[in-house]
Design a protein around this motif. Structure first.
Motif, PDB file in Angstrom:
ATOM      1  N   ILE A 180     -60.355  22.501  11.095  1.00 13.19           N
ATOM      2  CA  ILE A 180     -59.115  22.836  11.824  1.00 13.19           C
ATOM      3  C   ILE A 180     -58.086  21.702  11.717  1.00 13.19           C
ATOM      4  O   ILE A 180     -57.161  21.596  12.516  1.00 13.19           O
ATOM      5  CB  ILE A 180     -59.390  23.200  13.304  1.00 13.19           C
ATOM      6  N   GLY A 181     -58.287  20.850  10.731  1.00  9.76           N
ATOM      7  CA  GLY A 181     -57.273  19.844  10.406  1.00  9.76           C
ATOM      8  C   GLY A 181     -57.260  18.604  11.286  1.00  9.76           C
ATOM      9  O   GLY A 181     -56.272  17.869  11.319  1.00  9.76           O
ATOM     10  N   LEU A 182     -58.377  18.357  12.013  1.00 11.72           N
ATOM     11  CA  LEU A 182     -58.418  17.149  12.850  1.00 11.72           C
ATOM     12  C   LEU A 182     -58.943  15.970  12.028  1.00 11.72           C
ATOM     13  O   LEU A 182     -59.782  16.149  11.152  1.00 11.72           O
ATOM     14  CB  LEU A 182     -59.341  17.380  14.063  1.00 11.72           C
ATOM     15  N   PRO A 183     -58.478  14.757  12.331  1.00 11.96           N
ATOM     16  CA  PRO A 183     -58.901  13.602  11.530  1.00 11.96           C
ATOM     17  C   PRO A 183     -60.340  13.142  11.822  1.00 11.96           C
ATOM     18  O   PRO A 183     -60.896  13.470  12.871  1.00 11.96           O
ATOM     19  CB  PRO A 183     -57.918  12.509  11.942  1.00 11.96           C
ATOM     20  N   TYR A 184     -60.906  12.376  10.897  1.00  9.82           N
ATOM     21  CA  TYR A 184     -62.227  11.771  11.051  1.00  9.82           C
ATOM     22  C   TYR A 184     -62.138  10.596  12.035  1.00  9.82           C
ATOM     23  O   TYR A 184     -61.155   9.866  11.997  1.00  9.82           O
ATOM     24  CB  TYR A 184     -62.715  11.266   9.684  1.00  9.82           C
ATOM     25  N   PRO A 185     -63.108  10.350  12.903  1.00  6.83           N
ATOM     26  CA  PRO A 185     -64.278  11.180  13.164  1.00  6.83           C
ATOM     27  C   PRO A 185     -63.926  12.303  14.141  1.00  6.83           C
ATOM     28  O   PRO A 185     -63.244  12.085  15.144  1.00  6.83           O
ATOM     29  CB  PRO A 185     -65.248  10.193  13.800  1.00  6.83           C
ATOM     30  N   GLY A 186     -64.418  13.490  13.837  1.00  2.00           N
ATOM     31  CA  GLY A 186     -63.979  14.679  14.562  1.00  2.00           C
ATOM     32  C   GLY A 186     -64.599  14.882  15.926  1.00  2.00           C
ATOM     33  O   GLY A 186     -64.033  15.595  16.759  1.00  2.00           O
ATOM     34  N   GLY A 187     -65.777  14.270  16.169  1.00  2.00           N
ATOM     35  CA  GLY A 187     -66.466  14.496  17.441  1.00  2.00           C
ATOM     36  C   GLY A 187     -65.592  14.234  18.664  1.00  2.00           C
ATOM     37  O   GLY A 187     -65.404  15.120  19.510  1.00  2.00           O
ATOM     38  N   PRO A 188     -65.020  13.028  18.752  1.00  2.00           N
ATOM     39  CA  PRO A 188     -64.190  12.743  19.930  1.00  2.00           C
ATOM     40  C   PRO A 188     -62.981  13.667  20.026  1.00  2.00           C
ATOM     41  O   PRO A 188     -62.568  14.050  21.119  1.00  2.00           O
ATOM     42  CB  PRO A 188     -63.733  11.295  19.715  1.00  2.00           C
ATOM     43  N   GLN A 189     -62.419  14.065  18.864  1.00  2.00           N
ATOM     44  CA  GLN A 189     -61.239  14.952  18.866  1.00  2.00           C
ATOM     45  C   GLN A 189     -61.617  16.322  19.407  1.00  2.00           C
ATOM     46  O   GLN A 189     -60.906  16.890  20.240  1.00  2.00           O
ATOM     47  CB  GLN A 189     -60.737  15.145  17.419  1.00  2.00           C
ATOM     48  N   ILE A 190     -62.736  16.848  18.929  1.00  2.00           N
ATOM     49  CA  ILE A 190     -63.157  18.180  19.388  1.00  2.00           C
ATOM     50  C   ILE A 190     -63.429  18.144  20.883  1.00  2.00           C
ATOM     51  O   ILE A 190     -62.982  19.007  21.633  1.00  2.00           O
ATOM     52  CB  ILE A 190     -64.415  18.649  18.611  1.00  2.00           C
ATOM     53  N   SER A 191     -64.143  17.101  21.329  1.00  2.00           N
ATOM     54  CA  SER A 191     -64.513  17.104  22.755  1.00  2.00           C
ATOM     55  C   SER A 191     -63.274  16.952  23.644  1.00  2.00           C
ATOM     56  O   SER A 191     -63.235  17.491  24.739  1.00  2.00           O
ATOM     57  CB  SER A 191     -65.575  16.056  23.064  1.00  2.00           C
TER      58      SER A 191
END
Ligand code: KG4
Ligand code: ZN
Length: 352
Positions: A180-191
């Motif tokens: 969905i186009g979020l930058p690395y690392p994605g875990g913190p972004q998703i949460s």
């Protein structure tokens, strides 16, 4: 006992000096250089770049950590598992320091470090030690490279109950985020985005959830997200072709919930069988607040006498302090490796 810990297995160069004793694991001095901003441009960790960055940083960091501090009794390093480019840098730096200053070396497993991260206390003067781990301990280690359930009968004794058959939980977060186009690392972004989303909005699969064993699989979840995204166009944070205009928050909440459900279910399944006195959650994904809260809630309800140990947020991600803490137990047993013999071991398994 003063233990210097170094970590260079992935994208953090991190060094810490800990004062370890039966009273606890106290950080005297620590420094970390994160490489995230560099790898972000490439959407993930580039091993060659990581190796070069570790080589640039590790000696200045060791010097800074040891400044005005007494000589350590031992040096614990991450020898594996991890990226060979980074591990080699850590091994060579520690080997040299060990030889020059005549300090014994401890070859430490990165995952063992994540287990001991729950015990680290930041400053000796201000904070009390953590409650000691009671055995048997059931450890859920969730990081970018690993997802394992490990049973610990005592310090240094590890039995692998189950592991991922494909992607690790952190990798699944990172890949889902990338879709969905979020930058690395994605875990913190998703949460973060998941906080205001509906966990029930999209039904993603919970792979292998009730197949009876303690193994995991996350690649099917990633594929399912990929197919869903193929049929639903994301425009300005909202998905077209959804009757109720689902948002990127709903996607993240549903995706995160699918991962958490599997992790919690499998951990509880193992707890039922092995009756642990302590449940330990470690690894980068242990920074996920919802995972912490969900596990805590299940433990409170189903195993109220079991202690739940998690790292301070600061020590959830890779760090040198956790390597020192894990190394301490090897030092107690004089489990040292000569500077002539120490090697990087990128595929080192903590437990069989
Ligand atoms: O342990 P770690 O720092 O490095 C490895 O040993 O792999 O773990 C990094 C992983 C990454 O995949 C990252 O996305 C994930 O931990 N992570 C999270 C969160 N914070 C870090 N995953 C989910 N929620 C978070 N809040
Ligand atoms: Zn890690």
């Amino acid at each position: 006992m003063l233990i210097l810990g170094t970590e260079s297995s992935c994208d953090d160069t991190s060094v810490a000096l800990l004062d370890c004793s039966a009273k606890g694991y106290f950080v005297l001095s620590e420094k970390t250089a994160s490489q995230i901003d560099i790898h972000k441009k490439y959407g993930g960790v580039v091993p060659e770049i990581a190796g070069r960055m570790h080589a640039e940083k590790i000696i200045p960091l060791i010097e800074a950590v040891l400044e005005n501090q007494p000589k350590p009794h031992a040096i614990a390093i991450t020898s594996g598992p991890g990226l060979i480019t980074g591990l080699l840098v850590g091994v060579e730096a520690a080997r040299t320091l060990s030889y020059i200053r005549n300090i014994p070396l401890i070859s430490t497993n990165h995952l063992e470090g994540h287990i001991y991260s729950t015990q680290i206390v930041e400053k000796k003067s201000e904070t009390a030690a953590k409650k000691q781990t009671q055995f048997p301990a059931l450890c859920l280690i969730v990081s970018g490279g690993h997802t394992e359930l490990v049973l610990m009968k005592k310090h240094g004794s590890y039995k692998l109950l189950g592991a991922t058959k494909d992607d690790a939980a952190g990798e699944c977060f990172d890949k889902g985020a990338k879709l969905i186009g979020l930058p690395y690392p994605g875990g913190p972004q998703i949460s973060k985005l998941a906080l205001t989303g509906n966990t029930q909005a999209i039904h993603f699969p919970r792979p292998m959830i009730d197949n009876g064993d303690y193994n995991f699989s996350f690649s099917g979840l990633k594929t399912s997200a990929l197919y869903w995204l193929r049929d639903h166009t994301l425009t300005d944070g909202t998905f077209e072709q959804t009757p109720n205009k689902l948002t990127i928050h709903d996607f993240c909440a549903s995706f995160e919930q699918a991962i958490i459900d599997v992790l919690v279910y499998k951990t509880m399944h193992a707890a039922k069988k092995y009756n642990p006195k302590t449940i330990i959650l470690g690894g980068g994904v242990s920074a996920n607040k919802k995972l912490r809260e969900s596990l805590q809630a299940e433990i409170n309800t189903r195993f109220p006498t079991t202690d739940f140990q998690i790292p301070e947020f600061k020590y959830a991600m890779d760090n040198g302090a956790m390597i020192a803490a894990a190394g301490y137990h090897h030092a107690l047993k004089k489990d040292f490796t000569s500077w002539k013999k120490i090697t990087a071991n990128p595929n080192w398994r903590l437990a069989a």
